[in-house]
Write a protein that holds these residues in place. Structure first.
Motif, PDB file in Angstrom:
ATOM      1  N   ALA A  57     -36.736   5.238  -1.425  1.00 31.74           N
ATOM      2  CA  ALA A  57     -36.678   5.467   0.028  1.00 31.74           C
ATOM      3  C   ALA A  57     -35.895   6.729   0.349  1.00 31.74           C
ATOM      4  CB  ALA A  57     -36.041   4.256   0.719  1.00 31.74           C
ATOM      5  N   TYR A  58     -34.785   6.938  -0.358  1.00 34.69           N
ATOM      6  CA  TYR A  58     -33.961   8.128  -0.125  1.00 34.69           C
ATOM      7  C   TYR A  58     -34.684   9.393  -0.587  1.00 34.69           C
ATOM      8  CZ  TYR A  58     -29.976  11.284  -0.273  1.00 34.69           C
ATOM      9  OH  TYR A  58     -29.137  12.355  -0.076  1.00 34.69           O
ATOM     10  N   ILE A  91     -23.410   7.868   8.779  1.00 29.78           N
ATOM     11  CA  ILE A  91     -23.870   6.655   9.470  1.00 29.78           C
ATOM     12  C   ILE A  91     -24.755   5.822   8.543  1.00 29.78           C
ATOM     13  CG2 ILE A  91     -25.320   5.793  11.353  1.00 29.78           C
ATOM     14  CD1 ILE A  91     -24.323   8.175  13.024  1.00 29.78           C
ATOM     15  N   GLY A  92     -25.662   6.493   7.825  1.00 29.15           N
ATOM     16  CA  GLY A  92     -26.509   5.788   6.877  1.00 29.15           C
ATOM     17  C   GLY A  92     -25.693   5.103   5.793  1.00 29.15           C
ATOM     18  N   SER A  93     -24.607   5.766   5.336  1.00 28.84           N
ATOM     19  CA  SER A  93     -23.733   5.164   4.320  1.00 28.84           C
ATOM     20  C   SER A  93     -23.075   3.894   4.849  1.00 28.84           C
ATOM     21  CB  SER A  93     -22.660   6.170   3.892  1.00 28.84           C
ATOM     22  OG  SER A  93     -23.237   7.321   3.313  1.00 28.84           O
ATOM     23  N   LEU A  94     -22.597   3.942   6.109  1.00 26.25           N
ATOM     24  CA  LEU A  94     -21.975   2.765   6.719  1.00 26.25           C
ATOM     25  C   LEU A  94     -22.981   1.618   6.835  1.00 26.25           C
ATOM     26  CD1 LEU A  94     -19.605   1.368   8.132  1.00 26.25           C
ATOM     27  CD2 LEU A  94     -20.354   2.445  10.281  1.00 26.25           C
ATOM     28  N   LEU A  95     -24.201   1.944   7.269  1.00 28.07           N
ATOM     29  CA  LEU A  95     -25.232   0.908   7.406  1.00 28.07           C
ATOM     30  C   LEU A  95     -25.618   0.324   6.053  1.00 28.07           C
ATOM     31  CD1 LEU A  95     -27.515   2.564  10.121  1.00 28.07           C
ATOM     32  CD2 LEU A  95     -25.898   0.667  10.420  1.00 28.07           C
ATOM     33  N   CYS A  96     -25.606   1.156   5.000  1.00 23.03           N
ATOM     34  CA  CYS A  96     -25.874   0.647   3.653  1.00 23.03           C
ATOM     35  C   CYS A  96     -24.825  -0.400   3.263  1.00 23.03           C
ATOM     36  CB  CYS A  96     -25.867   1.790   2.633  1.00 23.03           C
ATOM     37  SG  CYS A  96     -27.328   2.855   2.658  1.00 23.03           S
ATOM     38  N   VAL A 106     -32.855  -0.619   2.457  1.00 23.15           N
ATOM     39  CA  VAL A 106     -33.861   0.443   2.360  1.00 23.15           C
ATOM     40  C   VAL A 106     -33.920   1.246   3.655  1.00 23.15           C
ATOM     41  CG1 VAL A 106     -36.343   0.889   2.185  1.00 23.15           C
ATOM     42  CG2 VAL A 106     -35.253  -0.713   0.603  1.00 23.15           C
ATOM     43  N   ALA A 107     -33.869   0.553   4.811  1.00 23.38           N
ATOM     44  CA  ALA A 107     -33.877   1.254   6.104  1.00 23.38           C
ATOM     45  C   ALA A 107     -32.647   2.154   6.247  1.00 23.38           C
ATOM     46  CB  ALA A 107     -33.924   0.239   7.241  1.00 23.38           C
ATOM     47  N   ALA A 108     -31.483   1.661   5.797  1.00 26.69           N
ATOM     48  CA  ALA A 108     -30.263   2.466   5.860  1.00 26.69           C
ATOM     49  C   ALA A 108     -30.354   3.670   4.940  1.00 26.69           C
ATOM     50  CB  ALA A 108     -29.052   1.611   5.491  1.00 26.69           C
ATOM     51  N   ARG A 109     -31.003   3.517   3.792  1.00 32.05           N
ATOM     52  CA  ARG A 109     -31.173   4.649   2.880  1.00 32.05           C
ATOM     53  C   ARG A 109     -32.076   5.721   3.471  1.00 32.05           C
ATOM     54  NH1 ARG A 109     -28.506   6.339  -1.358  1.00 32.05           N
ATOM     55  NH2 ARG A 109     -30.269   6.534  -2.773  1.00 32.05           N
ATOM     56  N   VAL A 110     -33.040   5.298   4.294  1.00 33.83           N
ATOM     57  CA  VAL A 110     -33.885   6.278   4.983  1.00 33.83           C
ATOM     58  C   VAL A 110     -33.040   7.129   5.932  1.00 33.83           C
ATOM     59  CG1 VAL A 110     -35.755   6.551   6.665  1.00 33.83           C
ATOM     60  CG2 VAL A 110     -36.009   4.946   4.753  1.00 33.83           C
ATOM     61  N   ILE A 111     -32.127   6.476   6.676  1.00 34.75           N
ATOM     62  CA  ILE A 111     -31.231   7.221   7.575  1.00 34.75           C
ATOM     63  C   ILE A 111     -30.351   8.168   6.772  1.00 34.75           C
ATOM     64  CG2 ILE A 111     -29.328   6.992   9.227  1.00 34.75           C
ATOM     65  CD1 ILE A 111     -30.554   4.298  10.066  1.00 34.75           C
TER      66      ILE A 111
END
Length: 475
Positions: A57-58, A91-96, A106-111
């Motif tokens: 995803a990333y 932000i993506g790291s925090l959501l991960c 996976v969605a957080a890795r997209v961010i």
């Protein structure tokens, strides 16, 4: 042409450090995750052999956005885009770290990928526009050092964090670094834009992006997603149709995303195709080796992480030998022979078992790191070396996309093979996990060797026009 700004002494001194911080964040994140996959799978109640979507995803998001990075920078300015890139990555790291399921992760890795896709190309663009040509070698050498240290520190740091803290910290560590980076960007990064506003090839971007996404999902469908074969074939067919439509359209318009005329340069065509297929094997390595060590051989996360040090260290050391080797033997001999050697070394990991001496495994990984580094240096240089100044930027952009895409496809392909061998060996009553890893490594080694058939098409004189050009650093 854009006017080169006059930097005040503080900005000139600190700007390379700001860009280096961003490079380090992405380089570290690219390797720190692999060692933590089994622990993440356990916490999320997933099979550790089916966690490749977290990596893909990333990589796919980065590959999708690279072609648009230059236009976005010209449209909104380098300061705002670079600031937004670090902010999105953080932000993506925090959501991960907050994810409660594989889908959320996976969605957080997209961010995260949205930010990561802009950090490297925009960082390089800032340096190119802010410093005189006489300073470029010094500045670019400085900012790429963190990108080399990331793969060296990442697996070990990830293993320790998983073992002594939890996998969440491999993402939370990005937050203080990201906060420092955002503050530094706003104070030290100049707001640069292109002098001429170019028209972005939006339709080409959609067609090219759709092709990459559909083909990657089709590969994933054979592995983690367990899609029916009919659906996989349909995805592949539509993806190839989008790719064909893109290239047919690109030949008819003035400013395509990537011009088909690039492939009139023979070394570029061979280099791009060779990159695509050779990286399918080597791209699976950072994903497969930590899983092999932990899931199949029973090593702890910290042991698995430290086992990756020889691979990264040998890659760094071998960079100093790449140029003299290429100049002595030429691209045709180096790439053909080195690709075959790379395939043999990848296949040799299929012989690893519980009885394999630890020193022998570390030796194999060290040799793989050295050979892989020479492969990347030679492939990247031969791809770009014969392009004229007008085509160099577009060619470099396509090379960056192909590099990211092929690494993602390599992980997807390894995941599909691993799942397939696990199922087939399980039906035969064989030791499923270790046997599946051994069969997968043998297969991807053979796949990598096939790329030698592409590089042998080079002539002995190819790339000799600029024998003193330094092979570009691989990230």
């Amino acid at each position: 042409m854009s006017t080169r700004p006059t930097l005040d002494p503080a900005t000139a001194r600190w700007l390379p450090w700001v860009i280096a911080i961003a490079f380090f964040m992405q380089a570290l994140d690219g390797t720190i995750l692999n060692t933590a996959l089994p622990a993440m799978a356990s916490d999320l109640a997933e099979n550790p052999l089916r966690m490749q979507s977290v990596i893909i995803a990333y990589m796919l998001t980065v590959a999708l956005l690279i072609p648009a990075s230059g236009w976005i920078s010209d449209r909104f300015g380098t300061r705002k885009v670079f600031f937004s890139a670090i902010m999105l990555f953080s932000i993506g790291s925090l959501l991960c770290a907050l994810s409660q399921s594989l889908a959320m992760l996976v969605a957080a890795r997209v961010i995260q990928g949205l930010g990561g896709a802009l950090m490297l190309p925009v960082g390089r663009l800032v340096v190119l526009r802010a410093y005189p040509r006489s300073e470029l070698v010094r500045i670019l050498s400085f900012i790429t050092v963190p990108a080399l240290l990331g793969p060296l520190l990442g697996p070990t740091l990830g293993g320790w964090m998983v073992e002594w803290l939890s996998w969440h910290w491999i993402f939370l560590i990005n937050l203080p670094v990201g906060a420092l980076g955002c503050w530094a960007v706003w104070h030290f990064v100049p707001d640069l834009r292109g002098a001429e506003r170019t028209r972005f090839d939006g339709i080409g971007f959609v067609l090219f992006g759709a092709a990459m996404v559909l083909i990657t999902i089709a590969m994933e469908g054979l592995g983690e997603l367990h899609l029916p074969h009919l659906r996989v074939m349909l995805l592949l067919f539509v993806g190839m149709a989008c790719l064909a439509a893109y290239w047919l359209r690109a030949g008819q318009i003035d400013n395509p995303l990537f011009s088909p005329n690039l492939f009139r340069t023979r070394t570029f065509a061979i280099g791009i195709l060779g990159n695509l297929f050779a990286r399918l094997g080597s791209g699976a390595l950072p994903f497969m080796v930590p899983l092999l060590l932990q899931v199949a051989l029973g090593h702890s996360p910290s042991e698995a992480g430290m086992s990756m040090i020889p691979l990264a260290a040998a890659a760094m050391v071998s960079k100093s030998f790449s140029r003299p080797i290429i100049e002595r033997f030429g691209y045709r001999i180096v790439l053909t022979g080195n690709t075959l050697l790379l395939g043999v070394l990848l296949a040799s990991l299929g012989l690893v078992s519980e009885t394999t001496p630890y020193w022998l495994l570390l030796t194999q990984l060290g040799l793989l790191g050295a050979v892989n580094s020479l492969q990347f240096a030679a492939m990247n240089t031969v791809t770009l070396i014969d392009l004229d100044d007008e085509s160099a930027s577009s060619g470099n952009g396509l090379l960056s996309v192909v590099a990211q895409l092929s690494l993602g496809l390599g992980v997807a392909c390894a995941g599909a093979l691993l799942g397939g061998f696990t199922a087939s060996l399980g039906n035969e009553g064989v030791d499923t996990v270790l046997g599946a890893f051994q069969a997968t490594f043998l297969t991807i080694g053979l796949m990598a060797m096939l790329a030698a058939g592409i590089f042998v098409q080079l002539s002995d004189s190819d790339g000799r026009r600029a024998p003193r050009q330094e092979p570009p650093v691989e990230h």
